[in-house]
Design an enzyme around this catalytic site. Structure first.
Site, PDB file in Angstrom:
ATOM      1  CG  ASP A 177      -0.207   0.154   2.523  1.00 57.22           C
ATOM      2  OD1 ASP A 177      -0.334   1.218   3.154  1.00 57.22           O
ATOM      3  OD2 ASP A 177       0.508  -0.780   2.923  1.00 57.22           O
ATOM      4  CB  SER A 178       1.056   4.246   0.625  1.00 60.37           C
ATOM      5  OG  SER A 178       1.391   5.610   0.522  1.00 60.37           O
ATOM      6  CB  ALA A 179       5.878   4.194   0.016  1.00 61.95           C
ATOM      7  CG  HIS A 316      -3.099   7.657   1.225  1.00 63.09           C
ATOM      8  ND1 HIS A 316      -2.906   7.243  -0.070  1.00 63.09           N
ATOM      9  CD2 HIS A 316      -1.965   7.326   1.904  1.00 63.09           C
ATOM     10  CE1 HIS A 316      -1.706   6.697  -0.180  1.00 63.09           C
ATOM     11  NE2 HIS A 316      -1.116   6.723   1.005  1.00 63.09           N
TER      12      HIS A 316
END
Length: 344
Positions: A177-179, A316
């Site tokens: 997830d994300s980075a 997010h």
């Protein structure tokens, strides 16, 4: 206790003045001083492995490379009564490349829940963080992890049998997830750009990629980056996003660097990549929404199999950082979608 480290490339003159001057800060998460000292307040607690959990999942930490302090936390659900081996999910946590840990309580709970509900084995990677280790260090850790897994699959070392004997190495998935989604994607492209990638991975076989709110950027702003109103406690604001990129990209690079913006140099390169099915999970209230949608469109235009799901009314990292009843409903929806993709 606050984690303190030092990036020698930021080091200037010694002295109290440099020690007190902040050159980069993301409130409550990371502070970088002019003398190179870096602080990471314990905004999320680390939790140890506690053997077999109530949901029947065993969690255990394993060292992959002691020289780079690369390690992983495994989540192994109760072995199916059918005797079938489990899909194997390699997961990368989020945190803008600069913060986060495989031991963070929010990831521990989310991944243990996913392992239990999806009946899969999960290996959560504790990769090196920026700015002490700028990109592509995290990608290198991801790739080296896969080579370590391949070695375990080939030689079957006795000390790793507790998980490797239950693992279906021909059903490998990369996720994050994300980075962490950025890392999963870039490790996948490193494999997919190698003409011998399929043979070099054997007996591993990459069957799918899961990208949850993938952290990409660019010099030109998207509409959601410019106009999406974020609450004060948002997990990702535009200013925080810019700071993460300044701290994690190679020195001198801007946000159109390939690590940040996979669309910067056109989409023709996508056609040459050998990629499996991709699932992209997008949050409706995320500043990254439009960039994630553009990414999906580019991959689909290049002939790649891409499924996207938009989670309404959440922002997010809602699946790990928000505990509202509404967010929990969306988390269960996500778990259901991930389970279907993992076991297809």
């Amino acid at each position: 206790m606050t984690t303190i480290s030092c990036d020698p490339r930021l080091h200037l003159q010694e002295g109290k003045a440099n020690h007190e001057v902040t050159v980069e800060e993301i409130d409550g998460l990371i502070k970088v001083y002019r003398d190179g000292r870096i602080e990471r307040p314990p905004v999320v607690p680390n939790v140890p492995c506690a053997g077999v959990r109530e949901d029947g999942v065993t969690a255990k930490d394993v060292i992959i490379d002691k020289f780079t302090n690369l390690w992983a936390r495994f989540y192994v659900p109760i072995y199916p009564s059918t005797g079938s081996r489990l899909p194997f999910l390699v997961y990368f946590h989020g945190g803008g490349f600069c913060v986060g840990s495989a031991a963070w309580s929010c990831y521990h709970e989310f991944l243990a829940n996913l392992a239990s509900k999806a009946s899969c084995m999960i290996m959560s990677i504790n990769y090196r963080l920026a700015p002490e280790n700028r990109l592509p260090a995290a990608y290198d850790d991801g790739f080296n992890t896969l080579m370590w897994v391949k070695q375990q699959a080939v030689i079957g070392s006795p000390e790793q049998k507790w998980w490797s004997s239950q693992c279906n190495f021909s059903s490998l998935l990369l996720a994050g997830d994300s980075a962490g989604a950025n890392i999963a994607y870039n490790v996948s492209t490193r494999l997919g750009s190698n003409v011998t990638s399929e043979s070099s991975l054997k007996p591993l076989c990459l069957k799918g990629i899961i990208l949850i709110q993938p952290f990409f950027g660019g010099e030109a702003r998207t509409s959601s980056e410019k106009n999406m109103t974020q609450p004060a406690n948002s997990a990702l604001t535009l200013s925080a996003s810019d700071a993460y990129w300044r701290l994690s990209l190679p020195l001198g690079a801007n946000r159109d660097h390939p690590c940040c913006n996979p669309l910067a140099n056109g989409t023709n390169k996508f056609r040459d990549l050998q990629l499996p099915s991709i699932l992209v999970c997008i949050s409706e209230m995320d500043i990254l929404k439009d960039r994630n949608l553009e990414f999906c469109t580019a991959l689909a235009s290049a002939g790649k199999k891409v499924d996207k799901i938009i989670y309404k009314g959440v922002g997010h990292a809602f699946q790990v950082l928000h505990n509202s009843h509404f967010s929990q409903i969306r988390v269960q929806e996500m778990i259901s979608h991930l389970r279907a993709f993992i076991n297809q």
